[in-house]
Scaffold this active site. Structure first.
Site, PDB file in Angstrom:
ATOM      1  N   ARG A  44      -2.473   6.989  16.876  1.00  8.73           N
ATOM      2  CA  ARG A  44      -2.402   5.776  15.625  1.00  8.73           C
ATOM      3  C   ARG A  44      -3.389   4.657  15.232  1.00  8.73           C
ATOM      4  O   ARG A  44      -3.994   4.371  15.095  1.00  8.73           O
ATOM      5  CB  ARG A  44      -1.005   4.945  16.083  1.00  8.73           C
ATOM      6  CG  ARG A  44      -0.779   3.142  15.644  1.00  8.73           C
ATOM      7  CD  ARG A  44       0.880   2.822  15.814  1.00  8.73           C
ATOM      8  NE  ARG A  44       1.623   3.490  16.603  1.00  8.73           N
ATOM      9  CZ  ARG A  44       0.676   2.891  18.041  1.00  8.73           C
ATOM     10  NH1 ARG A  44       0.168   2.225  17.983  1.00  8.73           N
ATOM     11  NH2 ARG A  44       1.933   2.747  18.843  1.00  8.73           N
ATOM     12  N   TYR A  96       0.156  -4.638 -10.508  1.00  4.02           N
ATOM     13  CA  TYR A  96       1.164  -3.810  -9.800  1.00  4.02           C
ATOM     14  C   TYR A  96       2.548  -3.934  -9.684  1.00  4.02           C
ATOM     15  O   TYR A  96       3.257  -5.009  -9.135  1.00  4.02           O
ATOM     16  CB  TYR A  96       0.695  -2.871  -9.412  1.00  4.02           C
ATOM     17  CG  TYR A  96       1.475  -1.280  -9.446  1.00  4.02           C
ATOM     18  CD1 TYR A  96       1.192  -0.328  -9.767  1.00  4.02           C
ATOM     19  CD2 TYR A  96       2.262  -0.949  -7.790  1.00  4.02           C
ATOM     20  CE1 TYR A  96       2.145   0.398  -9.270  1.00  4.02           C
ATOM     21  CE2 TYR A  96       2.784  -0.159  -7.265  1.00  4.02           C
ATOM     22  CZ  TYR A  96       3.270   0.569  -8.669  1.00  4.02           C
ATOM     23  OH  TYR A  96       3.291   2.175  -7.784  1.00  4.02           O
ATOM     24  N   ASP A 169      -7.385  -5.319  -5.525  1.00  4.57           N
ATOM     25  CA  ASP A 169      -7.061  -3.756  -5.534  1.00  4.57           C
ATOM     26  C   ASP A 169      -7.439  -2.538  -6.455  1.00  4.57           C
ATOM     27  O   ASP A 169      -7.255  -3.500  -7.926  1.00  4.57           O
ATOM     28  CB  ASP A 169      -5.324  -3.814  -6.176  1.00  4.57           C
ATOM     29  CG  ASP A 169      -4.998  -2.577  -6.468  1.00  4.57           C
ATOM     30  OD1 ASP A 169      -5.544  -1.525  -6.301  1.00  4.57           O
ATOM     31  OD2 ASP A 169      -3.542  -2.286  -6.278  1.00  4.57           O
ATOM     32  N   LYS A 194      -3.341   8.339  -6.913  1.00  2.00           N
ATOM     33  CA  LYS A 194      -3.604   7.351  -7.715  1.00  2.00           C
ATOM     34  C   LYS A 194      -4.519   8.729  -8.339  1.00  2.00           C
ATOM     35  O   LYS A 194      -5.025   9.500  -9.254  1.00  2.00           O
ATOM     36  CB  LYS A 194      -3.745   6.961  -8.565  1.00  2.00           C
ATOM     37  CG  LYS A 194      -2.667   5.060  -8.509  1.00  2.00           C
ATOM     38  CD  LYS A 194      -0.860   6.108  -8.983  1.00  2.00           C
ATOM     39  CE  LYS A 194       0.181   5.026  -8.741  1.00  2.00           C
ATOM     40  NZ  LYS A 194      -0.256   4.194  -8.444  1.00  2.00           N
TER      41      LYS A 194
HETATM   42  C1  LIG Z   1       0.193   3.141  -6.762  1.00  2.00           C
HETATM   43  C2  LIG Z   1      -0.265   1.506  -7.280  1.00  2.00           C
HETATM   44  C3  LIG Z   1       0.139   0.270  -5.923  1.00  2.00           C
HETATM   45  C4  LIG Z   1       0.733   1.448  -4.851  1.00  2.00           C
HETATM   46  O1  LIG Z   1       0.512   2.505  -3.948  1.00  2.00           O
HETATM   47  P1  LIG Z   1       1.276   2.875  -3.623  1.00  2.00           P
HETATM   48  O2  LIG Z   1       0.254   4.271  -2.677  1.00  2.00           O
HETATM   49  O3  LIG Z   1       2.445   3.932  -4.487  1.00  2.00           O
HETATM   50  O4  LIG Z   1       1.947   2.226  -2.235  1.00  2.00           O
HETATM   51  C5  LIG Z   1      -0.756  -0.574  -5.200  1.00  2.00           C
HETATM   52  N1  LIG Z   1      -1.565  -0.768  -6.457  1.00  2.00           N
HETATM   53  C6  LIG Z   1      -2.021  -0.040  -7.767  1.00  2.00           C
HETATM   54  C7  LIG Z   1      -2.848  -0.999  -8.925  1.00  2.00           C
HETATM   55  C8  LIG Z   1      -0.915   0.795  -7.652  1.00  2.00           C
HETATM   56  O5  LIG Z   1      -1.017   1.764  -9.113  1.00  2.00           O
END
Ligand SMILES: *Cc1c(COP(=O)(O)O)cnc(C)c1O
Length: 209
Positions: A44, A96, A169, A194
Site C-alpha cells: 500500500r 466528466y 484532469d 481511457k
Molecule cells: C473516465 C474519466 C474519469 C474517471 O476515471 P475512472 O478511471 O473511470 O475512475 C475522470 N476524468 C475523465 C476525463 C474521464 O474520462
C-alpha cells in the site's frame, strides 16, 4: 536532454541486476522482507512496479512526483478527502459525468460544498473565488465528452491569487499533447482506463514517435 519517447521507457527503471529483465516485472508481493535495499515494506505504501509508473508519468508531465491509484475517480475521492471544514470544490458545468456524480451525490451528502461554473467565462470563476471558501478548482480541458476547452494558464493565475489548488484532469489530451504543470496546475490527473487507444493518438503526434 532525454527525448520524450526515451523518457517514457528510461525514466526510473533500469534492467534488474539479478535477472536483466528489460520490461519492469510485475511485483505481486504485498509484504517485503525487513532491511531490503530499497526500503519496501508493504505494497500500500510502495511497490516496485507501481513506482515505475508513478515516476514515468510524473517525468512525462514535468512534475516532481506521481501517485498511482486504482482509478481516476479514486484520485478525486482522495483530493476531496483533503478538504478542510467548510472548504469547497469548484468544477465546470461540463465536467466528466462520473466527476459530477461523485461530488454531487457522494461527497456533498457527507458535507463537502461545491460550486459549478462555466470555465470558459473567467468572470464567473473569479466571482465564485471571491465569494466562496474554495480550496480546489477541478478542471478538465478538453472535456469528456464534448471537448470543450478552458484556459489552464488563466485559471492557474486566478488559483494562485486566491490560494486555491488547481487540479487539471488531463485524461483527454495526455502528457503527449498538453503538460498542465508547465501552465500553472498544482496537480495533474489521468484516468488511464481511457488509454487502450494510445497508439492511435500517437500516430497524429508528428515528431514524437
Ligand atoms: C473516465 C474519466 C474519469 C474517471 O476515471 P475512472 O478511471 O473511470 O475512475 C475522470 N476524468 C475523465 C476525463 C474521464 O474520462
Amino acid at each position: 536532454m532525454k527525448g520524450y519517447t526515451t523518457k517514457s521507457i528510461h525514466t526510473f527503471y533500469t534492467p534488474d541486476i539479478h535477472d536483466g529483465a528489460v520490461i519492469p516485472p510485475l511485483h505481486l508481493s504485498t509484504t517485503y522482507g525487513i532491511g531490503n535495499a530499497r526500503g519496501y515494506d508493504y505494497s500500500r505504501s510502495g511497490n516496485p512496479t507501481r513506482e515505475v509508473l508513478e515516476a514515468t508519468v510524473a517525468a512525462l508531465d514535468g512534475n516532481a512526483f506521481g501517485l498511482a491509484y486504482s482509478s481516476g475517480s479514486a484520485v478525486l475521492a482522495n483530493i476531496v478527502a483533503l478538504l478542510g471544514k467548510e472548504e469547497r470544490i469548484l468544477f465546470s458545468s461540463d465536467a466528466y459525468g462520473g466527476t459530477y456524480r461523485f461530488i454531487v451525490h457522494v461527497a456533498h451528502p457527507q458535507g463537502i460544498g461545491y460550486d459549478i461554473t462555466d470555465f470558459s467565462d473567467l468572470n464567473q470563476v473569479e466571482d465564485v473565488l471571491k465569494k466562496k471558501k474554495t480550496k480546489v478548482i477541478w478542471m478538465e480541458t478538453p472535456t469528456n465528452p464534448i471537448l470543450k476547452l478552458a484556459d489552464i494558464t488563466a485559471l492557474g493565475k486566478l488559483a494562485k491569487e486566491h490560494g486555491v489548488w488547481l487540479v487539471v484532469d488531463n485524461t483527454f489530451a495526455s502528457p503527449i499533447l498538453q503538460r498542465p504543470a508547465t501552465h500553472g496546475a498544482d496537480i495533474v490527473v489521468y484516468s488511464t482506463t481511457k488509454y487502450t487507444h494510445i497508439t492511435q493518438v500517437c500516430n497524429f503526434c508528428e515528431g514524437m514517435t
